[in-house]
Write a protein that holds these residues in place. Structure first.
Motif, mmCIF file in Angstrom:
data_model
loop_
_atom_site.group_PDB
_atom_site.id
_atom_site.type_symbol
_atom_site.label_atom_id
_atom_site.label_comp_id
_atom_site.label_asym_id
_atom_site.label_seq_id
_atom_site.Cartn_x
_atom_site.Cartn_y
_atom_site.Cartn_z
ATOM 1 N N GLY A 27 0.805 -1.229 0.000
ATOM 2 C CA GLY A 27 0.000 0.000 0.000
ATOM 3 C C GLY A 27 0.823 1.256 0.000
ATOM 4 O O GLY A 27 1.672 1.479 -0.882
ATOM 5 N N ASN A 28 0.585 2.079 1.028
ATOM 6 C CA ASN A 28 1.312 3.352 1.147
ATOM 7 C C ASN A 28 2.808 3.154 1.344
ATOM 8 O O ASN A 28 3.578 4.101 1.231
ATOM 9 N N PHE A 29 3.153 1.946 1.728
ATOM 10 C CA PHE A 29 4.570 1.719 2.092
ATOM 11 C C PHE A 29 5.255 0.835 1.061
ATOM 12 O O PHE A 29 6.135 0.039 1.376
ATOM 13 N N ALA A 30 4.836 1.018 -0.217
ATOM 14 C CA ALA A 30 5.335 0.164 -1.299
ATOM 15 C C ALA A 30 6.848 0.281 -1.475
ATOM 16 O O ALA A 30 7.504 -0.638 -1.961
ATOM 17 N N ASN A 31 7.383 1.400 -1.042
ATOM 18 C CA ASN A 31 8.833 1.602 -1.246
ATOM 19 C C ASN A 31 9.678 0.993 -0.116
ATOM 20 O O ASN A 31 10.886 1.159 -0.081
ATOM 21 N N THR A 32 9.001 0.338 0.847
ATOM 22 C CA THR A 32 9.761 -0.312 1.925
ATOM 23 C C THR A 32 9.904 -1.794 1.625
ATOM 24 O O THR A 32 9.154 -2.333 0.804
ATOM 25 N N TYR A 33 10.858 -2.426 2.265
ATOM 26 C CA TYR A 33 11.034 -3.874 2.077
ATOM 27 C C TYR A 33 11.779 -4.431 3.267
ATOM 28 O O TYR A 33 12.358 -3.678 4.085
ATOM 29 N N ALA A 34 11.749 -5.776 3.367
ATOM 30 C CA ALA A 34 12.505 -6.451 4.418
ATOM 31 C C ALA A 34 12.743 -7.891 3.964
ATOM 32 O O ALA A 34 12.211 -8.315 2.940
ATOM 33 N N LYS A 35 13.589 -8.592 4.722
ATOM 34 C CA LYS A 35 13.811 -10.008 4.387
ATOM 35 C C LYS A 35 13.817 -10.806 5.675
ATOM 36 O O LYS A 35 14.301 -10.348 6.707
ATOM 37 N N VAL A 36 13.273 -12.033 5.578
ATOM 38 C CA VAL A 36 13.295 -12.929 6.736
ATOM 39 C C VAL A 36 14.103 -14.170 6.350
ATOM 40 O O VAL A 36 13.905 -14.733 5.267
ATOM 41 N N TYR A 37 15.031 -14.520 7.198
ATOM 42 C CA TYR A 37 15.761 -15.788 7.007
ATOM 43 C C TYR A 37 15.297 -16.701 8.137
ATOM 44 O O TYR A 37 15.500 -16.399 9.316
ATOM 45 N N TRP A 38 14.670 -17.798 7.720
ATOM 46 C CA TRP A 38 14.007 -18.650 8.729
ATOM 47 C C TRP A 38 14.809 -19.921 8.922
ATOM 48 O O TRP A 38 14.927 -20.760 8.021
ATOM 49 N N PRO B 201 -2.633 -7.187 14.491
ATOM 50 C CA PRO B 201 -1.971 -6.200 13.633
ATOM 51 C C PRO B 201 -2.923 -5.105 13.146
ATOM 52 O O PRO B 201 -4.099 -5.396 12.879
ATOM 53 N N THR B 202 -2.429 -3.870 13.122
ATOM 54 C CA THR B 202 -3.197 -2.758 12.572
ATOM 55 C C THR B 202 -2.943 -2.721 11.068
ATOM 56 O O THR B 202 -1.829 -2.398 10.623
ATOM 57 N N MET B 203 -3.936 -3.126 10.318
ATOM 58 C CA MET B 203 -3.730 -3.394 8.898
ATOM 59 C C MET B 203 -3.405 -2.120 8.115
ATOM 60 O O MET B 203 -2.720 -2.172 7.096
ATOM 61 N N GLU B 204 -3.874 -0.947 8.570
ATOM 62 C CA GLU B 204 -3.574 0.297 7.851
ATOM 63 C C GLU B 204 -2.073 0.578 7.848
ATOM 64 O O GLU B 204 -1.575 1.315 7.015
ATOM 65 N N PHE B 205 -1.434 0.005 8.866
ATOM 66 C CA PHE B 205 0.028 0.265 8.974
ATOM 67 C C PHE B 205 0.840 -0.993 8.705
ATOM 68 O O PHE B 205 1.878 -1.222 9.299
ATOM 69 N N LEU B 206 0.292 -1.852 7.811
ATOM 70 C CA LEU B 206 1.065 -3.003 7.373
ATOM 71 C C LEU B 206 2.109 -2.523 6.375
ATOM 72 O O LEU B 206 1.812 -2.033 5.299
#
Lengths: 176, 266
Positions: B166-177, B253-258
Motif C-alpha cells: 500500500g502506502n509503504f510500497a517503497n519499503t522492504y525487508a527479508k526474513v531468514y528462517w 496487527p493494525t492493517m492500515e500500517f502493514l
C-alpha cells in the motif's frame, strides 16, 4: 688565681694572663738563658724571642704533657742552646766561661735586693760539688735522666735520689 | 701504691726538670690527678727551682716584657682578637637561604608535575576503557556477522522477501528462517525509523484462515546498526508481516500500517 685557670686564659689569648705568667717565670727563664749564653744583650734577645714564641704556640701546651713551668723552661733552654750553636754566636764568643750557675749566683750583687736571696746564697755556698753538677745538668742544661746518668757516670737511680736530696736541701733553705 | 716511696724516688724532681720521657710525664700527671699529696710535692719542687734559677738572673726583666708586648701588638685594653664583631649575616646564611628557596621551588615543581602525570594517567585509563568497550562491541558485531554468514550459507534456511504494501510500497525487508533452530533473522534495512511512540511489530501468519501470531516488537530498531534482528519463531508460519504499532505492541496487527508482507514459498 688558680694556675690552671690562668694558663687556660693565656691559651685563650688573654693578654693579662700572659703578663702574669711572665711575671711568675721571666726571672727564672732569664737566669737559665743567661747561664747558657753568658751575655746580657744576647740573653735579652733570646728572652724576647722565647716569650713571643710562647704566645704564638700557646695552643701546643697541654697539662697532660707536663708542668707549664717545664714547658717554658724547655723552650728557653732550647732557644738559648740554639743561639750558642749559631755561627754568629760562635764567631763573637770564642770561649765560654766554664762557670756553673753557682758562680753567677755568688757574684750576683743584685740578689741582695731580693727577699729569698740570702737563702739561695746560703744554699749554694754549702752546696756539694755533686749537687752543683747534677742541678746544672738537669735544670740549667736540660739533660734527660739517662744523659745525666751518662755524663756524671752514675746509675739513673743514683741520679734520681741524689738530685732529690739536693733539691730537698734547697727547699729547706728557700721555702721555710 | 706507696705514695711516700714514690715521692722519695726523686721522679718528681725530674718531672719538673723536664728530664722524663713523654710516657713517664703522662704517668706522673695521672698520679697527680689521683693523689693531692703528689701535686703538693710537685708545687714545692717547682717553687724551689723557680727561685734557684731566678737567682742567676742579674737584671730586672720588666723592660723585656714591654718589648714583647710591642712585638705582639698588645694594645693594653685587653679587647683581644676574640672580640672582633662578626657580620650578622655571613655568606653561609645567604647561601643557605638561597638553597632553601631553590629547594622549595623545586619541590613545588615536582608536586605539580606529579599531579599532571596523575591526570594524564586517568585520561589514559578512560581512553583505554573506551577502547576496550569499542573492541568488545566490535567483537559482538563480528560474532553477529559470522552468525549471519553461517545462516546465509545454510541450505536449510528459507529466505522470504517481504514486499512493501500500500502506502509503504517503497519499503522492504527479508526474513531468514532457520526452522531447525526455530528462529528467524529479520533484515529490516529497508524500513524507515519508526516515529516516536511507535514500534515495528513482527507477525507470523497462517493464511487460511488468516491468523496472525505476534513474534514481538522491535524496541531497539533505531539504536541497532545493522538492522538485523534475531527473533524466536516456533510457529508453522506461512507468511511474515511487519506493522507499525503503538509502543508496547498490539494484540492484533493494525492493517492500515502493514508495511511489508511476504509469503513463505511452499
Amino acid at each position: 688565681m688558680d694556675l690552671d685557670v690562668l694558663i687556660e686564659k693565656f691559651q685563650a689569648k688573654d693578654e693579662k694572663a700572659f703578663e702574669k705568667l711572665y711575671a711568675m717565670y721571666s726571672d727564672s727563664m732569664h737566669g737559665v738563658i743567661f747561664n747558657i749564653v753568658r751575655d746580657h744583650g744576647i740573653a735579652e734577645e733570646v728572652m724576647q724571642d722565647v716569650f713571643i714564641k710562647i704566645w704564638h704556640k700557646a695552643d701546643s701546651y697541654s697539662k697532660e704533657k707536663g708542668r707549664f713551668f717545664t714547658w717554658v723552661l724547655n723552650i728557653s733552654r732550647n732557644a738559648a742552646i740554639d743561639k750558642i750553636r749559631s755561627k754568629a754566636f760562635k764567631n763573637s764568643k770564642q770561649n765560654l766561661s766554664s762557670d756553673y750557675f753557682v758562680d753567677i749566683i755568688e757574684a750576683n750583687d743584685n740578689l741582695d735586693n731580693k727577699t729569698d736571696a740570702i737563702g739561695v746564697k746560703n744554699f749554694v755556698s754549702k752546696l756539694k760539688q755533686k749537687c752543683k753538677d747534677i742541678i746544672e745538668l738537669l735544670y740549667f742544661k736540660g739533660y734527660t735522666q739517662s744523659e745525666a746518668s751518662e755524663a756524671l757516670d752514675m746509675p739513673i737511680g743514683t741520679v734520681k735520689t741524689r738530685n732529690r736530696n739536693c733539691i730537698q736541701e734547697l727547699r729547706n733553705m728557700v721555702l721555710n | 701504691m706507696d705514695i711516700n716511696a714514690y715521692i722519695a724516688s726523686g721522679v718528681l724532681e725530674l718531672y719538673v726538670a723536664g728530664a722524663l720521657s713523654e710516657k713517664e710525664n703522662a704517668e706522673v700527671y695521672a698520679l697527680i690527678q689521683k693523689h693531692p699529696e703528689i701535686l703538693q710535692e710537685v708545687l714545692e719542687i717547682e717553687a724551689a727551682v723557680v727561685k734557684l734559677t731566678s737567682s742567676t738572673s742579674q737584671r730586672n726583666n720588666l723592660h723585656i716584657l714591654e718589648n714583647v708586648k710591642k712585638e705582639l701588638g698588645f694594645d693594653g685594653n685587653d679587647t683581644k682578637v676574640v672580640s672582633l664583631v662578626k657580620p650578622k649575616y655571613n655568606w653561609i646564611t645567604y647561601t643557605g637561604w638561597a638553597a632553601s628557596i631553590v629547594l622549595a621551588f623545586g619541590l613545588l615543581w615536582t608536586v605539580n608535575q606529579n599531579k599532571q602525570l596523575q591526570t594524564d594517567i586517568q585520561v589514559a585509563e578512560t581512553q583505554q576503557s573506551l577502547l576496550e568497550t569499542q573492541i568488545e562491541n566490535s567483537k559482538n558485531s563480528l560474532a553477529e556477522a559470522n552468525t549471519l554468514i553461517t545462516v546465509l550459507r545454510d541450505d536449510n534456511i528459507a529466505r522470504i522477501p517481504l514486499a512493501g504494501q500500500g502506502n509503504f510500497a517503497n519499503t522492504y525487508a527479508k526474513v531468514y528462517w532457520d526452522k531447525n533452530e526455530k528462529r528467524i533473522f529479520l533484515d529490516a534495512q529497508g524500513l524507515p525509523d519508526p516515529p516516536e511512540g511507535k514500534v515495528y511489530q513482527v507477525w507470523s501468519l497462517k493464511l487460511s484462515p488468516l491468523t496472525p501470531t505476534s513474534l514481538g516488537t522491535i524496541d531497539n530498531f533505531i539504536s541497532d546498526n545493522n538492522k538485523i534482528f534475531e527473533i524466536e519463531n516456533s510457529n508453522e508460519s506461512e507468511a511474515f508481516g511487519i506493522t507499525l504499532e503503538p509502543a508496547g505492541g498490539s494484540e492484533t496487527p493494525t492493517m492500515e500500517f502493514l508495511y511489508t508482507l511476504g509469503v513463505v514459498a511452499s
